[in-house]
Design an enzyme around this catalytic site. Structure first.
Site, PDB file in Angstrom:
ATOM      1  N   GLY A   8       0.804  -1.210   0.000  1.00  0.00           N
ATOM      2  CA  GLY A   8       0.000   0.000   0.000  1.00  0.00           C
ATOM      3  C   GLY A   8       0.837   1.258   0.000  1.00  0.00           C
ATOM      4  O   GLY A   8       0.423   2.301  -0.512  1.00  0.00           O
ATOM      5  N   MET A   9       2.055   1.190   0.564  1.00  0.00           N
ATOM      6  CA  MET A   9       2.877   2.383   0.700  1.00  0.00           C
ATOM      7  C   MET A   9       4.201   2.284  -0.042  1.00  0.00           C
ATOM      8  O   MET A   9       4.688   3.268  -0.585  1.00  0.00           O
ATOM      9  CB  MET A   9       3.160   2.647   2.184  1.00  0.00           C
ATOM     10  N   ASP A  58      -1.222  -5.276   9.448  1.00  0.00           N
ATOM     11  CA  ASP A  58      -1.274  -5.740   8.062  1.00  0.00           C
ATOM     12  C   ASP A  58      -0.817  -7.198   7.959  1.00  0.00           C
ATOM     13  O   ASP A  58      -0.021  -7.556   7.087  1.00  0.00           O
ATOM     14  CB  ASP A  58      -0.415  -4.843   7.169  1.00  0.00           C
TER      15      ASP A  58
END
Length: 269
Positions: free
Chosen positions: A22-23, A139
């Site tokens: 996601g990052m 996560d």
């Protein structure tokens, strides 16, 4: 991100991309100083990376500091970190041979009898150690579990982690993590991250590892979340997926809708 292949950051040369989250994006890199291959993580958003210590950059720094201090047996180890004027902050991790649990299950099916030693016990022990250090991973998913040389899966990527006592870097109303593995309370406003969220995610991952089937896997993320809110855990449901009886009852405890009804990581299985 393939345009960065061949570039060098200090004595690290980017060889190829290993994956994206996601990052950040993770590359295989050559450490020319020590003559070894490593995993190098960069921010995906290079515009933000070039601005210095953005929210994402601060989160990357937090990840490097936390992982380097812990050095847990089954948490992927941080070897180095730094900052490039061109590409922004980066972290150097040990490069595990893999595959990820996701790829393993796709190729080989359920873990079966070796699940306890290769995945369940190492994962729960690692989460308990993180929680005792005031860290919530946030996560836990098959993509973030990587097989080491001994075949035991190690937990990777503290990029979305919540650190107790530190200012949050997440915008209000913005949900971090992967639908289908996140605990239901993550989608409720005003609830701070807590260890029981990781316990729920771990139970979803363990269910998948034992059955070879995803527990929540709708085509649309919104439908996946809706299913999680309406789904009630039952031993029979897990057994029908192929989860062994010895695990089904414990997993039902960890898959409860309310965090306070779930066990801690060291109380599960």
């Amino acid at each position: 991100m393939n345009e960065f292949i061949g570039k060098s950051l200090d004595h690290y040369e980017l060889l190829g991309i290993l994956g994206k989250g996601g990052m950040g994006a993770v590359y295989e890199a050559k450490d020319h100083k020590l003559g070894r291959k490593v995993a190098l993580k960069l921010l995906l958003n290079q515009e933000l990376a070039s601005k210095g210590l953005s929210e994402e950059g601060q989160r990357l720094q937090d990840e490097a500091k936390a992982a380097s201090k812990l050095q847990l047996a089954h948490l992927v180890h941080v070897l180095d970190s730094g900052y490039s004027e061109e590409l922004g902050p980066y972290i150097i991790y040990e490069l595990l041979p893999g595959p990820s649990l996701k790829v393993f299950l796709e190729k080989n099916g359920p873990l079966a009898e070796e699940a306890m030693e290769r995945l369940i016990r190492p994962l729960l022990q690692t989460l308990q150690a993180l929680h005792e250090a005031g860290i919530v991973h946030r996560d836990v998913k098959p993509e973030n579990l990587l097989a080491g040389p001994d075949g035991i899966f190690a937990l990777a990527d503290l990029g979305l982690a919540f650190f107790e006592g530190r200012q949050a870097h997440t915008k209000t109303g913005f949900v971090l993590g992967s639908p289908g593995y996140l605990a239901p309370e993550v989608f409720s406003m005003g609830i701070s991250p807590g260890p029981k969220q990781d316990c729920y995610s771990a139970a979803v991952v363990i269910t998948e590892a034992l059955s070879g089937k995803r527990l929540f896997a709708r085509a649309r993320a919104a439908d996946t979340v809706k299913e999680q809110f309406s789904w009630q855990p039952e031993v029979g449901k897990l057994s029908s997926m192929g989860v062994p009886d010895w695990a089904a009852q414990e997993l039902v405890r960890a898959l409860q809708q309310k965090p306070n009804d779930r066990p801690a990581a060291d109380e599960l299985l």
